[in-house]
Write a protein that holds these residues in place. Structure first.
Motif, PDB file in Angstrom:
ATOM      1  N   ALA A  82       0.810  -1.220   0.000  1.00  0.00           N
ATOM      2  CA  ALA A  82       0.000   0.000   0.000  1.00  0.00           C
ATOM      3  C   ALA A  82       0.844   1.271   0.000  1.00  0.00           C
ATOM      4  CB  ALA A  82      -0.937  -0.003   1.201  1.00  0.00           C
ATOM      5  N   ILE A  83       2.009   1.233   0.611  1.00  0.00           N
ATOM      6  CA  ILE A  83       2.826   2.451   0.707  1.00  0.00           C
ATOM      7  C   ILE A  83       3.167   3.023  -0.667  1.00  0.00           C
ATOM      8  CG2 ILE A  83       5.080   3.364   1.426  1.00  0.00           C
ATOM      9  CD1 ILE A  83       4.756   1.614   3.983  1.00  0.00           C
ATOM     10  N   PRO A  84       3.753   2.241  -1.592  1.00  0.00           N
ATOM     11  CA  PRO A  84       4.048   2.846  -2.903  1.00  0.00           C
ATOM     12  C   PRO A  84       2.778   3.195  -3.687  1.00  0.00           C
ATOM     13  CG  PRO A  84       4.651   0.511  -2.889  1.00  0.00           C
ATOM     14  CD  PRO A  84       4.278   0.876  -1.498  1.00  0.00           C
ATOM     15  N   GLU A  85       1.715   2.432  -3.464  1.00  0.00           N
ATOM     16  CA  GLU A  85       0.449   2.747  -4.119  1.00  0.00           C
ATOM     17  C   GLU A  85      -0.076   4.095  -3.612  1.00  0.00           C
ATOM     18  OE1 GLU A  85      -3.662   0.536  -3.849  1.00  0.00           O
ATOM     19  OE2 GLU A  85      -2.237  -0.689  -4.997  1.00  0.00           O
ATOM     20  N   TYR A  86      -0.023   4.299  -2.298  1.00  0.00           N
ATOM     21  CA  TYR A  86      -0.453   5.581  -1.738  1.00  0.00           C
ATOM     22  C   TYR A  86       0.433   6.721  -2.247  1.00  0.00           C
ATOM     23  CZ  TYR A  86      -0.736   9.598   1.293  1.00  0.00           C
ATOM     24  OH  TYR A  86      -0.818  10.890   1.741  1.00  0.00           O
ATOM     25  N   GLN A  87       1.736   6.513  -2.310  1.00  0.00           N
ATOM     26  CA  GLN A  87       2.641   7.567  -2.783  1.00  0.00           C
ATOM     27  C   GLN A  87       2.271   7.987  -4.207  1.00  0.00           C
ATOM     28  OE1 GLN A  87       6.293   5.435  -2.010  1.00  0.00           O
ATOM     29  NE2 GLN A  87       6.682   6.604  -0.132  1.00  0.00           N
ATOM     30  N   LYS A  88       1.919   7.021  -5.034  1.00  0.00           N
ATOM     31  CA  LYS A  88       1.503   7.322  -6.405  1.00  0.00           C
ATOM     32  C   LYS A  88       0.192   8.102  -6.399  1.00  0.00           C
ATOM     33  CE  LYS A  88       0.176   5.069 -10.695  1.00  0.00           C
ATOM     34  NZ  LYS A  88      -1.202   4.697 -10.864  1.00  0.00           N
TER      35      LYS A  88
END
Length: 160
Positions: A82-88
């Motif tokens: 979820a972290i890289p998805e949220y950053q995007k």
């Protein structure tokens, strides 16, 4: 953190009451990303602290909210995923949220665009059939953003 977590319920209620969508059909992790993006956008621009401290604070809030919210989103996604998805998603919302602010007002067209993007991201389908609803939902999204501005001003900006 409570503001962000509670905000997800507010946004879900908009989806149910205005867009007439079933809670089961709404991608709740997207509501989490949106709520985090609004808080982070406002905090990073208004809070009176060094940039590095503000970034560390919003990163910690994001991590805490993701850990708390993901188990309830109805999808099998880890915090690590979820972290890289949220950053995007933050990068997308950052531009859209920034566009709504005009000098002493809000840009209604930009608010509709933000609301459409949120709808399409949370529902996985076009918002074209929901344009009337967009006009009713966008003032509620505006109020949601204003509430964050007021919260940050009250909680994180020192009054001389």
């Amino acid at each position: 953190m409570d503001l962000v977590i509670g905000g997800q319920s507010v946004i879900l209620k908009i989806f149910q009451d205005i867009f007439k969508e079933s809670a089961d059909d709404v991608k709740k992790k997207e509501l989490t990303y949106f709520a985090l993006a609004v808080f982070s956008y406002v905090y990073l621009r208004l809070a009176q602290a060094p940039a590095q401290e503000k970034e560390a604070f919003t990163d910690q809030i994001a991590l805490d909210v993701l850990i708390e919210s993901l188990p309830h989103c109805g999808e099998n996604i880890s915090t690590k995923e979820a972290i890289p998805e949220y950053q995007k998603r933050y990068k997308e919302y950052d531009v859209l949220i920034g566009a709504i602010f005009k000098e002493n007002a809000f840009d209604s067209g930009a608010l509709i665009t933000l609301t459409m993007h949120l709808y399409e991201s949370a529902m996985g389908k076009s918002a074209n059939q929901k344009m009337i609803e967009m006009h009713f939902a966008s003032p509620l999204i505006t109020q949601y953003v204003v509430d964050h501005v007021e919260f940050v001003k009250t909680k994180f900006i020192s009054n001389p």
